[in-house]
Design a protein around this motif. Structure first.
Motif, PDB file in Angstrom:
ATOM      1  N   TYR A 231      17.651   6.428 -44.765  1.00 39.06           N
ATOM      2  CA  TYR A 231      16.605   7.411 -45.080  1.00 39.06           C
ATOM      3  C   TYR A 231      15.765   7.674 -43.833  1.00 39.06           C
ATOM      4  N   ALA A 232      15.382   8.932 -43.666  1.00 41.06           N
ATOM      5  CA  ALA A 232      14.462   9.287 -42.580  1.00 41.06           C
ATOM      6  C   ALA A 232      13.588  10.439 -43.058  1.00 41.06           C
ATOM      7  N   PHE A 233      12.464  10.635 -42.383  1.00 42.89           N
ATOM      8  CA  PHE A 233      11.630  11.801 -42.676  1.00 42.89           C
ATOM      9  C   PHE A 233      12.202  12.973 -41.895  1.00 42.89           C
ATOM     10  N   ALA A 234      12.115  14.166 -42.465  1.00 43.63           N
ATOM     11  CA  ALA A 234      12.625  15.344 -41.764  1.00 43.63           C
ATOM     12  C   ALA A 234      11.463  16.241 -41.349  1.00 43.63           C
ATOM     13  N   VAL A 235      11.554  16.783 -40.141  1.00 37.74           N
ATOM     14  CA  VAL A 235      10.573  17.765 -39.647  1.00 37.74           C
ATOM     15  C   VAL A 235      11.343  19.021 -39.236  1.00 37.74           C
ATOM     16  N   ALA A 236      10.612  20.108 -39.019  1.00 38.87           N
ATOM     17  CA  ALA A 236      11.268  21.355 -38.632  1.00 38.87           C
ATOM     18  C   ALA A 236      12.005  21.169 -37.313  1.00 38.87           C
ATOM     19  N   LYS A 237      13.122  21.844 -37.169  1.00 42.82           N
ATOM     20  CA  LYS A 237      13.914  21.738 -35.956  1.00 42.82           C
ATOM     21  C   LYS A 237      13.057  22.059 -34.740  1.00 42.82           C
ATOM     22  N   GLY A 238      13.037  21.156 -33.772  1.00 45.08           N
ATOM     23  CA  GLY A 238      12.273  21.382 -32.544  1.00 45.08           C
ATOM     24  C   GLY A 238      10.840  20.872 -32.598  1.00 45.08           C
ATOM     25  N   ASN A 239      10.389  20.397 -33.752  1.00 44.94           N
ATOM     26  CA  ASN A 239       9.010  19.883 -33.826  1.00 44.94           C
ATOM     27  C   ASN A 239       8.976  18.429 -33.348  1.00 44.94           C
ATOM     28  N   THR A 240       9.258  18.256 -32.046  1.00 44.65           N
ATOM     29  CA  THR A 240       9.361  16.909 -31.482  1.00 44.65           C
ATOM     30  C   THR A 240       8.005  16.206 -31.466  1.00 44.65           C
ATOM     31  N   GLU A 241       6.934  17.003 -31.354  1.00 44.17           N
ATOM     32  CA  GLU A 241       5.602  16.403 -31.308  1.00 44.17           C
ATOM     33  C   GLU A 241       5.312  15.629 -32.597  1.00 44.17           C
ATOM     34  N   LEU A 242       5.625  16.260 -33.736  1.00 42.46           N
ATOM     35  CA  LEU A 242       5.392  15.605 -35.029  1.00 42.46           C
ATOM     36  C   LEU A 242       6.368  14.435 -35.224  1.00 42.46           C
ATOM     37  N   ALA A 243       7.638  14.642 -34.868  1.00 41.42           N
ATOM     38  CA  ALA A 243       8.627  13.565 -35.030  1.00 41.42           C
ATOM     39  C   ALA A 243       8.202  12.342 -34.209  1.00 41.42           C
ATOM     40  N   GLU A 244       7.757  12.578 -32.979  1.00 33.78           N
ATOM     41  CA  GLU A 244       7.347  11.453 -32.121  1.00 33.78           C
ATOM     42  C   GLU A 244       6.112  10.762 -32.656  1.00 33.78           C
ATOM     43  N   ALA A 245       5.155  11.558 -33.152  1.00 29.09           N
ATOM     44  CA  ALA A 245       3.928  10.963 -33.711  1.00 29.09           C
ATOM     45  C   ALA A 245       4.281  10.084 -34.906  1.00 29.09           C
ATOM     46  N   ILE A 246       5.206  10.556 -35.756  1.00 25.04           N
ATOM     47  CA  ILE A 246       5.618   9.764 -36.928  1.00 25.04           C
ATOM     48  C   ILE A 246       6.341   8.494 -36.469  1.00 25.04           C
ATOM     49  N   ASN A 247       7.241   8.642 -35.483  1.00 23.08           N
ATOM     50  CA  ASN A 247       7.973   7.470 -34.977  1.00 23.08           C
ATOM     51  C   ASN A 247       7.022   6.431 -34.384  1.00 23.08           C
ATOM     52  N   ASN A 248       6.029   6.893 -33.613  1.00 18.02           N
ATOM     53  CA  ASN A 248       5.072   5.956 -33.025  1.00 18.02           C
ATOM     54  C   ASN A 248       4.264   5.251 -34.111  1.00 18.02           C
TER      55      ASN A 248
END
Ligand code: GLN
Length: 269
Positions: A231-248
Motif C-alpha cells: 500500500y502507498a499513498f497516491a499524489v498527482a503525477k509530478g507532485n514531487t513536493e507533496l510526495a517528498e513531504a509525505i515520505n519525510n
C-alpha cells in the motif's frame, strides 16, 4: 442597429478586460486556485483533501460517532500534523479515486491502495507504508485452497481493486483462467453475497477480510502467497513536493514510534 452592435462590441471588450478571458490570464488564475487546496497542481496546500473509500476496515471506515476513522486516516492526520496542513476527507467509491486525483478534486489518495505498475502510469505513489496480501474468503465447507482452485467458480470482488484484477482472466497477471466475476461497490456486500450463496468465494485484502469474517462462524480465510502487495499513498503525477513531504513525515513517524502505535491501535496482527 449599427449603434447597437458597436455597443455590444464595447460591452464584450469590457467583459474580457475584467474577467481576463482570452488565454493570457490562465497561469495567474491557476496560481490563485492553488491556495485553495483541491485544485492545486503541485505543492502542499493549506488543507489537504484526502480521497478515500471508508468501507475498508481497519484502514478506513466510519466510526460509531459518524467520523472517518482507521489506520490510513490516523496516519494521514499524523502526516498532516508533521507537514503543517489541515486535513479534509472526501469519501467516494474506490474506483473513482484515481480519476478524482487526476482531476485535482483531491490532493492525495489514502485508501489501502496498492501501488501497481498500471496505476503508476496515471499517478505517483509515495513510499509504501504497509505490506498487504489478497486472500480468499469461502464457506467453511469449501474445498478452495488456492487461487488455482477458483477456476470455474463464481467470485465476488470489490470493483476496481487488485482483487478484481487477480481473478479477471483477461487481465495481465490474472491468477484465474476462467471464472464468473460479480463486482460489488463494497467488500462487505460481496461477503454478504457469499453467505447467501450468490458467489462461491470473495477475493479481498487480508485485513478487511479478517474484519468481515469476524463473527461469521460459517466463513473462513484461505491464504495464498501469490498476491502480496504494497500500500502507498497516491499524489498527482509530478507532485514531487507533496510526495517528498509525505515520505519525510513517514520516516519521522516511524522513528518516533507513532507509526508503530497506530499499527497496534488499528491492525494489531
Ligand atoms: N488494495 C486493493 C487495491 O488497491 C484494495 C483497496 C480498497 O479496496 N480500498 O486495489
Amino acid at each position: 442597429m449599427k449603434k447597437l452592435s458597436s455597443l455590444l462590441a464595447m460591452l464584450l471588450v469590457l467583459v474580457f478586460a475584467f474577467t481576463g478571458c482570452g488565454g493570457s490570464g490562465s497561469s495567474d488564475s491557476k496560481e490563485a486556485e492553488s491556495t485553495t487546496g483541491a485544485v492545486a497542481e503541485s505543492g502542499i496546500p493549506e488543507t489537504l483533501i484526502v480521497g478515500t473509500n471508508a468501507e475498508f476496515p481497519p484502514f478506513e471506515f466510519v466510526n460509531d460517532n459518524g467520523d472517518y476513522d482507521g489506520f490510513d486516516i490516523a496516519l494521514m492526520q499524523a502526516i498532516c500534523d508533521k507537514i503543517g496542513c489541515k486535513m479534509e476527507v472526501n469519501n467516494m467509491e474506490f474506483k473513482s479515486l484515481l480519476g478524482a486525483l487526476q482531476m485535482d478534486s483531491i490532493d492525495v489518495i489514502a485508501a489501502g491502495m496498492t501501488a501497481t505498475e498500471e496505476r503508476k502510469e496515471s499517478v505517483d505513489f509515495t513510499e509504501s507504508y504497509y505490506e498487504a496480501k489478497q486472500v480468499i474468503i469461502v464457506k467453511k465447507d469449501s474445498n478452495v485452497a488456492s487461487f488455482a482452485d477458483l477456476n470455474d467458480k463464481k467470485i465476488g470482488v470489490q470493483e476496481g481493486t487488485t482483487g478484481d484484477l487477480y481473478v479477471t482472466p483477461e487481465e495481465d497477471g490474472a491468477l484465474v483462467e476462467k471464472a464468473e466475476i460479480k463486482r460489488f461497490k463494497k467488500g462487505v456486500d460481496a461477503v454478504m453475497d457469499l453467505k447467501n450463496g450468490g458467489v462461491d468465494a470473495v477475493v479481498i485484502d487480508k485485513n478487511p477480510a479478517k474484519e468481515f469474517v469476524n463473527g461469521n462462524d460459517d466463513l473462513m480465510i484461505v491464504e495464498d502467497d501469490a498476491a502480496i502487495e504494497n500500500y502507498a499513498f497516491a499524489v498527482a503525477k509530478g507532485n514531487t513536493e507533496l510526495a517528498e513531504a509525505i515520505n519525510n513525515a513517514l520516516t519521522e513517524l516511524k522513528a518516533d514510534g507513532t507509526y508503530d502505535s497506530l499499527i497496534k491501535e488499528y491492525i494489531n496482527e
